[in-house]
Design an enzyme around this catalytic site. Sequence first.
Site, mmCIF file in Angstrom:
data_model
loop_
_atom_site.group_PDB
_atom_site.id
_atom_site.type_symbol
_atom_site.label_atom_id
_atom_site.label_comp_id
_atom_site.label_asym_id
_atom_site.label_seq_id
_atom_site.Cartn_x
_atom_site.Cartn_y
_atom_site.Cartn_z
ATOM 1 N N TRP A 298 46.435 52.738 32.405
ATOM 2 C CA TRP A 298 46.830 51.816 33.476
ATOM 3 C C TRP A 298 46.469 52.381 34.860
ATOM 4 O O TRP A 298 46.886 51.845 35.872
ATOM 5 C CB TRP A 298 48.347 51.567 33.404
ATOM 6 C CG TRP A 298 48.754 50.606 32.336
ATOM 7 C CD1 TRP A 298 49.017 49.267 32.494
ATOM 8 C CD2 TRP A 298 48.939 50.867 30.933
ATOM 9 N NE1 TRP A 298 49.351 48.701 31.275
ATOM 10 C CE2 TRP A 298 49.303 49.651 30.303
ATOM 11 C CE3 TRP A 298 48.817 51.990 30.139
ATOM 12 C CZ2 TRP A 298 49.565 49.547 28.940
ATOM 13 C CZ3 TRP A 298 49.071 51.892 28.784
ATOM 14 C CH2 TRP A 298 49.439 50.685 28.200
ATOM 15 N N CYS A 333 48.142 45.929 27.757
ATOM 16 C CA CYS A 333 48.952 45.193 26.786
ATOM 17 C C CYS A 333 48.221 44.048 26.090
ATOM 18 O O CYS A 333 48.351 43.860 24.883
ATOM 19 C CB CYS A 333 50.253 44.707 27.419
ATOM 20 S SG CYS A 333 50.061 43.372 28.619
ATOM 21 N N HIS A 392 53.915 40.580 30.149
ATOM 22 C CA HIS A 392 53.668 41.528 29.061
ATOM 23 C C HIS A 392 53.317 40.732 27.812
ATOM 24 O O HIS A 392 53.959 39.729 27.510
ATOM 25 C CB HIS A 392 54.892 42.411 28.821
ATOM 26 C CG HIS A 392 54.696 43.385 27.695
ATOM 27 N ND1 HIS A 392 53.581 44.182 27.597
ATOM 28 C CD2 HIS A 392 55.449 43.661 26.600
ATOM 29 C CE1 HIS A 392 53.668 44.917 26.495
ATOM 30 N NE2 HIS A 392 54.787 44.618 25.871
ATOM 31 N N ASP A 415 54.825 44.696 18.530
ATOM 32 C CA ASP A 415 54.206 45.072 19.805
ATOM 33 C C ASP A 415 53.543 46.436 19.637
ATOM 34 O O ASP A 415 54.207 47.407 19.290
ATOM 35 C CB ASP A 415 55.279 45.126 20.896
ATOM 36 C CG ASP A 415 54.699 45.293 22.296
ATOM 37 O OD1 ASP A 415 53.481 45.521 22.408
ATOM 38 O OD2 ASP A 415 55.466 45.190 23.272
ATOM 39 N N ASN A 455 66.051 39.624 28.595
ATOM 40 C CA ASN A 455 67.414 39.268 29.039
ATOM 41 C C ASN A 455 68.016 40.198 30.088
ATOM 42 O O ASN A 455 69.178 40.058 30.429
ATOM 43 C CB ASN A 455 68.366 39.241 27.837
ATOM 44 C CG ASN A 455 68.174 37.994 26.989
ATOM 45 O OD1 ASN A 455 68.340 36.884 27.455
ATOM 46 N ND2 ASN A 455 67.798 38.192 25.731
ATOM 47 N N ASP A 457 69.346 41.988 33.408
ATOM 48 C CA ASP A 457 69.767 41.576 34.746
ATOM 49 C C ASP A 457 69.093 42.499 35.770
ATOM 50 O O ASP A 457 68.946 43.700 35.525
ATOM 51 C CB ASP A 457 71.290 41.723 34.910
ATOM 52 C CG ASP A 457 72.054 40.818 33.965
ATOM 53 O OD1 ASP A 457 71.503 39.769 33.580
ATOM 54 O OD2 ASP A 457 73.189 41.161 33.598
ATOM 55 N N GLU A 504 69.639 29.242 30.704
ATOM 56 C CA GLU A 504 70.370 30.127 31.617
ATOM 57 C C GLU A 504 71.678 29.457 32.050
ATOM 58 O O GLU A 504 71.684 28.288 32.442
ATOM 59 C CB GLU A 504 69.520 30.431 32.861
ATOM 60 C CG GLU A 504 68.206 31.141 32.570
ATOM 61 C CD GLU A 504 68.370 32.628 32.304
ATOM 62 O OE1 GLU A 504 69.523 33.105 32.292
ATOM 63 O OE2 GLU A 504 67.354 33.295 32.076
ATOM 64 N N GLU A 509 74.482 30.949 25.917
ATOM 65 C CA GLU A 509 73.890 32.172 26.450
ATOM 66 C C GLU A 509 74.969 33.236 26.664
ATOM 67 O O GLU A 509 74.776 34.410 26.343
ATOM 68 C CB GLU A 509 73.172 31.882 27.779
ATOM 69 C CG GLU A 509 72.385 33.084 28.289
ATOM 70 C CD GLU A 509 72.272 33.155 29.803
ATOM 71 O OE1 GLU A 509 71.326 33.806 30.266
ATOM 72 O OE2 GLU A 509 73.121 32.588 30.507
ATOM 73 N N TYR A 575 50.012 45.394 37.470
ATOM 74 C CA TYR A 575 50.684 44.257 36.818
ATOM 75 C C TYR A 575 51.946 44.701 36.079
ATOM 76 O O TYR A 575 52.779 43.892 35.700
ATOM 77 C CB TYR A 575 49.717 43.524 35.875
ATOM 78 C CG TYR A 575 49.617 44.081 34.474
ATOM 79 C CD1 TYR A 575 50.406 43.575 33.442
ATOM 80 C CD2 TYR A 575 48.727 45.102 34.164
ATOM 81 C CE1 TYR A 575 50.307 44.087 32.160
ATOM 82 C CE2 TYR A 575 48.624 45.604 32.888
ATOM 83 C CZ TYR A 575 49.418 45.102 31.882
ATOM 84 O OH TYR A 575 49.330 45.601 30.608
#
Length: 673
Positions: A298, A333, A392, A415, A455, A457, A504, A509, A575
């Site tokens: 990267w 990625c 990603h 992944d 997810n 925060d 959301e 949720e 990125y």
Amino acid sequence: MSDEATIAAPSPAPPAPTGPPPKVTNRGRTAAPAASANSETSDIPEYEYFIQPGPRGYPPLTEYLDISEVDMMKRPDESNKIAHHTALYHSDYLIVRRGQEFQVKITFSRPYKPAEDKFALEFVIGSSPQFSKGTYVPVFPTKQRQTTWEGRITNTSDNVVTMAITPAANCIVGKYQMYVAVVTPYGIRRTRKESTRDMYILFNPWVAEDAVFLDDETERQECVMTEMGIIYHGSYDDIAERDWNYGQFNYGILDSCLYIMDRAEMPITNRGDPIKIVRVASAMLNSRDDEGVLVGNWSGDYTYGVAPTSWTGSTDILLTYNSSKMPVCYAQCWVYAAVFNTFLRCLGIPSRVVTNYYSAHDNDGNLKTDIIMDENGKIDRNRTRDSIWNYHCWNECYMSRPDLPPGFGGWQVVDATPQETSDGMYRCGPASVQAIKHGQICFPFDAAFVFAEINSDVVFHSRRKDGTLEPVRVNRTHVGRLVLTKSPGDVTRRDITDQYKFAEGSTEERTVLEKAEEYGCKREKSSPPAADVDVVLPNLEISVGDNFELNVEFENKSDERRTVDAYISGSVVYYTGVASTEFLFLTPRVVIEPKMNKKEVAIVESKKYMKRLVEQANLHFIVTGKIRETGLIITAMKVVTLRNPKLIIEVSGRGKVSEEMIATVEFTNPFSF
């Protein structure tokens, strides 16, 4: 008793090692080395006698049934490859899918007599074939004698017998050798080993008994048979597309995919289980700990390889790895995801590339991405460690999950981008998408990591002078803003965010996040009071080299005047969200009348950012500020992806087969250099 103490003699020091380390064998530990290479084969004897030789040696077996020719029916226009959806593979061998019948024609030395003659087809894989391990499978033509693979005679004509074979729907996937064996009273006589009778058996998403069965023909055509794809990149509000040639049917690709499993020394006996195969491949597609396929880079310096943005397909990468036996440079990625997609589709596992916009890379396993500010609201870049990737890419593959409770099969996240280790190696998945959506992050493999990617925060902390942190603002909707994949059978994009998370702010949720907390995910519990001033950054479409205005809008929702000490910061970022250099820093004081808006204009000159640009040309703007009257913090973030000059392609006249055409390609250089 003697008064003398007994002193143990000191142990002799081990000799200093010289030369190369000794080769450790399996001798004394296992009866035979574990078969872990599909490329290694065993020699099956041509004659296997049941009796001891007499004075004149073994009796001749020539008077019994003999095999003069075997037709594998392997041409692309013959029934096997058409019925098994393998006609597109550029291969000289027979390629079939498990759990589904295929046919071979055997020409004997005389007409076959079912009452007298006994013969079988033998399928062998790996270096130590055993019936109990599923690596040696005899298939008989009579109903009375059947094994895990079914056999039947469908036609006899003169000396030619057509036999149909149905491999078990859970058999090992890979390259097999086939023999025809005739049983006589004295022993077994076989065809010689010949590469023309080698064949490949793949996963079969068309058969309900197979673990990768996908009951949707449109989806199957897209996720198994389609060779060209679109990978989404850019930013959430400025989505860009990258075409990719997966090329899973190209010459040599199937062998390259089998070599990847050989290189990982994956036991042959595990190669019928798609869960185990994708987990091994997830580690092998990157080179971090196992000399796998691709080297990640990267940095922007690609002197010793190919820039990740230069690749347009998987074929060169996989063929180079297979021939050189060395990792290929370089990948990011989307390259990992694209090559992994080729591997999965080539073996018959339905798969697709998925892009998550604003993907959290959480370094410490909680559900928080921490941004540190000083007491005045200015970002402390030295102490901010977590990053949010603009996007990603990972893969989803379709399979049942017998290792999980019912309902968690279907799409699984895998992944290959090396981010964090899983069971000691850089890999991720398979993690059930259903488990991620419902907060069941205890289920293997790596569901908690993927859950955090979509997810987390974003928590802004104010750092006091004594070093303690106080959360001053929490953004619960920034991460995992949009999850995209290509629409099946079309060139449009498909929003699959709702497959990963509930809306959301919905009650579902909240329930999911509480469930995830039960399984050990730490969330930001505090809810700092909401400020009565909002700050909004505009959507911008900017080309590389443009000067532009950044209009920052402050909205006062209170009945009193508000004064904001603001910080406007602009940085060039990779990125991956990692900042390269800051090119803009302003500290305006903004006074806003009650129930009014106020615009603050920042002039961004190209000469400030052009020399500092890194690959994929992203500018990241963060506005933070402290309201003087209330002491509350306000924040806003925006990623702007600079657009490159567009290519314009024009073709002259109507296109006709075998006639020349002229294509004109032009672009405008927007710069003064």
